[in-house]
Design a protein around this motif. Structure first.
Motif, PDB file in Angstrom:
ATOM      1  N   SER A  60      16.446  -9.872   1.661  1.00  0.00           N
ATOM      2  CA  SER A  60      16.086 -11.049   3.276  1.00  0.00           C
ATOM      3  C   SER A  60      15.192 -10.697   4.071  1.00  0.00           C
ATOM      4  N   GLU A  61      14.125  -9.232   3.574  1.00  0.00           N
ATOM      5  CA  GLU A  61      12.996  -9.169   4.650  1.00  0.00           C
ATOM      6  C   GLU A  61      11.511  -9.059   5.063  1.00  0.00           C
ATOM      7  N   GLN A  62      11.512 -10.076   5.828  1.00  0.00           N
ATOM      8  CA  GLN A  62       9.662 -10.408   5.239  1.00  0.00           C
ATOM      9  C   GLN A  62       9.045  -9.386   5.886  1.00  0.00           C
ATOM     10  N   ALA A  63       7.225 -10.131   5.916  1.00  0.00           N
ATOM     11  CA  ALA A  63       6.237  -8.909   6.332  1.00  0.00           C
ATOM     12  C   ALA A  63       6.485  -8.600   7.712  1.00  0.00           C
ATOM     13  N   SER A  64       6.668  -9.254   8.034  1.00  0.00           N
ATOM     14  CA  SER A  64       6.707  -8.814  10.140  1.00  0.00           C
ATOM     15  C   SER A  64       8.601  -7.896  10.016  1.00  0.00           C
ATOM     16  N   ASP A  65       9.460  -7.792   9.599  1.00  0.00           N
ATOM     17  CA  ASP A  65      10.364  -6.893   9.467  1.00  0.00           C
ATOM     18  C   ASP A  65       9.656  -5.418   9.043  1.00  0.00           C
ATOM     19  N   LEU A  66       9.148  -5.276   7.462  1.00  0.00           N
ATOM     20  CA  LEU A  66       7.998  -4.070   7.635  1.00  0.00           C
ATOM     21  C   LEU A  66       7.761  -3.116   8.358  1.00  0.00           C
ATOM     22  N   ALA A  67       6.412  -4.271   9.361  1.00  0.00           N
ATOM     23  CA  ALA A  67       5.900  -4.349  11.181  1.00  0.00           C
ATOM     24  C   ALA A  67       6.704  -3.509  11.659  1.00  0.00           C
ATOM     25  N   ALA A  68       7.798  -4.320  12.029  1.00  0.00           N
ATOM     26  CA  ALA A  68       8.693  -4.102  13.042  1.00  0.00           C
ATOM     27  C   ALA A  68       9.391  -2.849  12.926  1.00  0.00           C
ATOM     28  N   ASN A  69       9.937  -2.439  11.908  1.00  0.00           N
ATOM     29  CA  ASN A  69      10.459  -0.904  11.725  1.00  0.00           C
ATOM     30  C   ASN A  69       9.353   0.182  12.223  1.00  0.00           C
ATOM     31  N   ALA A  70       9.148  -0.046  11.407  1.00  0.00           N
ATOM     32  CA  ALA A  70       7.467   1.202  11.951  1.00  0.00           C
ATOM     33  C   ALA A  70       7.197   1.041  13.472  1.00  0.00           C
ATOM     34  N   ALA A  71       7.031  -0.477  14.114  1.00  0.00           N
ATOM     35  CA  ALA A  71       6.225  -0.600  14.737  1.00  0.00           C
ATOM     36  C   ALA A  71       8.087  -0.072  15.914  1.00  0.00           C
ATOM     37  N   ALA A  72       9.001  -0.119  15.572  1.00  0.00           N
ATOM     38  CA  ALA A  72       9.825   0.626  16.509  1.00  0.00           C
ATOM     39  C   ALA A  72       9.765   2.092  16.612  1.00  0.00           C
ATOM     40  N   LYS A  73       9.617   2.199  15.327  1.00  0.00           N
ATOM     41  CA  LYS A  73       9.564   4.189  15.476  1.00  0.00           C
ATOM     42  C   LYS A  73       8.409   4.432  16.150  1.00  0.00           C
ATOM     43  N   LEU A  88      -1.010  -1.743  20.374  1.00  0.00           N
ATOM     44  CA  LEU A  88      -0.002  -1.665  19.500  1.00  0.00           C
ATOM     45  C   LEU A  88      -0.632  -2.405  18.071  1.00  0.00           C
ATOM     46  N   VAL A  89      -1.098  -1.654  17.060  1.00  0.00           N
ATOM     47  CA  VAL A  89      -1.554  -1.883  15.565  1.00  0.00           C
ATOM     48  C   VAL A  89       0.025  -1.410  14.643  1.00  0.00           C
ATOM     49  N   ALA A  90       0.212  -2.512  14.163  1.00  0.00           N
ATOM     50  CA  ALA A  90       1.136  -2.709  12.974  1.00  0.00           C
ATOM     51  C   ALA A  90       0.663  -3.854  11.873  1.00  0.00           C
ATOM     52  N   THR A  91       1.385  -3.849  10.396  1.00  0.00           N
ATOM     53  CA  THR A  91       1.198  -3.987   9.170  1.00  0.00           C
ATOM     54  C   THR A  91       1.802  -4.003   8.704  1.00  0.00           C
ATOM     55  N   GLY A  92       3.400  -4.988   7.910  1.00  0.00           N
ATOM     56  CA  GLY A  92       3.530  -5.183   7.009  1.00  0.00           C
ATOM     57  C   GLY A  92       3.229  -5.755   5.593  1.00  0.00           C
ATOM     58  N   GLU A  93       3.311  -4.945   4.323  1.00  0.00           N
ATOM     59  CA  GLU A  93       2.745  -5.900   3.034  1.00  0.00           C
ATOM     60  C   GLU A  93       3.698  -5.922   1.962  1.00  0.00           C
ATOM     61  N   SER A  94       3.629  -7.554   2.055  1.00  0.00           N
ATOM     62  CA  SER A  94       5.215  -7.190   1.340  1.00  0.00           C
ATOM     63  C   SER A  94       4.415  -8.566  -0.114  1.00  0.00           C
ATOM     64  N   PRO A  95       3.628  -7.671  -0.926  1.00  0.00           N
ATOM     65  CA  PRO A  95       3.146  -8.159  -2.631  1.00  0.00           C
ATOM     66  C   PRO A  95       4.195  -8.609  -3.316  1.00  0.00           C
ATOM     67  N   SER A  96       5.127  -8.050  -2.879  1.00  0.00           N
ATOM     68  CA  SER A  96       6.109  -8.154  -4.152  1.00  0.00           C
ATOM     69  C   SER A  96       6.547  -9.603  -4.209  1.00  0.00           C
ATOM     70  N   ARG A  97       6.424 -10.273  -3.072  1.00  0.00           N
ATOM     71  CA  ARG A  97       6.646 -11.834  -3.532  1.00  0.00           C
ATOM     72  C   ARG A  97       5.269 -12.634  -4.189  1.00  0.00           C
ATOM     73  N   ALA A  98       4.242 -12.324  -4.524  1.00  0.00           N
ATOM     74  CA  ALA A  98       3.551 -12.251  -5.263  1.00  0.00           C
ATOM     75  C   ALA A  98       2.863 -11.889  -7.095  1.00  0.00           C
ATOM     76  N   VAL A  99       4.271 -11.237  -7.567  1.00  0.00           N
ATOM     77  CA  VAL A  99       3.572 -10.898  -8.480  1.00  0.00           C
ATOM     78  C   VAL A  99       4.255 -12.085  -9.782  1.00  0.00           C
ATOM     79  N   ARG A 100       3.680 -12.035 -11.078  1.00  0.00           N
ATOM     80  CA  ARG A 100       3.828 -12.202 -12.004  1.00  0.00           C
ATOM     81  C   ARG A 100       4.980 -12.435 -13.099  1.00  0.00           C
ATOM     82  N   TRP A 101       5.982 -12.590 -12.938  1.00  0.00           N
ATOM     83  CA  TRP A 101       6.507 -11.744 -14.341  1.00  0.00           C
ATOM     84  C   TRP A 101       6.988 -12.447 -15.713  1.00  0.00           C
TER      85      TRP A 101
END
Length: 349
Positions: A61-74, A147-160
């Protein structure tokens, strides 16, 4: 290109968000085997080659923006700031929620920010370049607090599903990657001056960047652009490991030497040197070639995987939490990225 900055902005807050779900390397190998009839990864190969034991995986349910927003809120909570206190949000990441609009808008909406936003993208150096842009804008007087924020979601690009070893080898970067977010608050620093000990005041003191863009094709994630708008095969990481190694050898470490010389510093002047880590062995090789003492490094890839642009802020957060650095200390952030590029920031905390 070398840029002497003389403390125009300082790091006022830094936070990292790592999703709680973990995937160890043995589980990665099992998953490939379960989904790849006729192909099985030699047991323990990924761990032996990379040194990685575990990585974090974002929820479906998470997106890259969620990861960045979580860190930024902290960061906002840590600094005691409200959303109107932020003048600009920069989303600086290799990942994105979608091609249009800028992911910075999604992050801002989730935080309730009303400030201008922009995206900065340069593979694993995105966050470091985001700091460069923010510092320059603060130095120009355009903004006071960025505010400089990043959200990395590379698990969405893994070839299984892997048909053969050649495909496995070209897809290998995906098996090292990890999801996460980070955020740094930069604000205008006091006018450059020396304290009672003769040290510069806190701030970003120098930066240097270089690139060899002729090597761009050695590592790609091609989907979503005009070249491969709808090709499913382009949604996976693809990399030629040997050619990438040759590309970084071609890049050299000259820009690091120049940045240190301009700032009249040596590696031993730093409390810690955070180096982007794609694997444990390559961290050691790069540090040896660059002349970075091993006791200044912050090992992270073993337990956190390759977090792309989150790698540097994660290492700095780990070093701060463990007491390896603190206010008044010099730290270095050294970034390497596909494309290929190399950059460095000299920061006094």
């Amino acid at each position: 290109m070398l840029t002497a900055l003389s403390g125009r902005s300082r790091i006022a807050g830094l936070e990292v968000y790592v999703p709680p779900a973990r995937l160890d390397t043995a589980a990665v190998e099992r998953r490939i085997g379960e989904r790849s009839p006729g192909f099985r990864v030699p047991k323990g190969l990924i761990g032996r080659v990379t040194g990685i034991r575990s990585r974090s995986v974002m929820a479906d349910s998470e997106q890259a923006s969620d990861l960045a927003a979580n860190a930024a809120a902290k960061v906002l909570a840590e600094c005691g700031l409200q959303t109107p206190d932020i003048d600009l949000l920069i989303f600086a990441s290799a990942s994105q929620d979608m091609v249009e609009p800028a992911t910075g808008h999604m992050v801002a909406a989730k935080l309730g920010l009303g400030s201008p936003v922009m995206d900065v993208k340069n593979a694993c150096n995105s966050f470091l370049n985001g700091l460069e842009v923010a510092d320059a804008l603060i130095g120009s007087g355009r903004y006071h607090r960025v505010l400089v924020a990043t959200g990395e979601s590379p698990s969405r690009a893994v070839r299984w599903t892997v048909p053969d070893f050649e495909t496995f080898a070209s897809s290998f970067p995906g098996y090292t990657m990890s999801d996460g977010g980070a955020a740094v608050l930069l604000e205008a620093a006091d006018r450059p001056a020396a304290d009672s000990d003769g040290k510069d005041t806190a701030g970003i003191l120098a930066m240097g960047f270089t690139a060899r863009s002729s090597h761009w094709s050695v590592g790609t994630l091609a989907a979503g652009g005009s070249a491969f708008p709808r090709d499913p095969e382009a949604t996976y990481f693809s990399m030629d490991g040997e050619k990438l190694k040759e590309a970084f050898l071609d890049l050299g470490c000259g820009i690091l030497d120049q940045t240190l010389a301009e700032a009249d510093l040596q590696w031993t002047d730093f409390a810690v040197v955070c180096v982007h880590q794609v694997s444990a062995p390559y961290r050691e090789i790069f540090a040896e070639r660059a002349g970075v003492p091993r006791d200044r490094l912050v090992p992270a890839v073993e337990d956190f995987g390759n977090l792309a642009s989150v790698s540097l802020p994660l290492q700095l957060r780990l070093a701060l939490d463990s007491g390896r650095c603190g206010p008044g200390d010099l730290v270095a952030l050294v970034g390497l990225a596909g494309g290929v590029s190399l950059g460095m920031a000299v920061v006094r905390l």
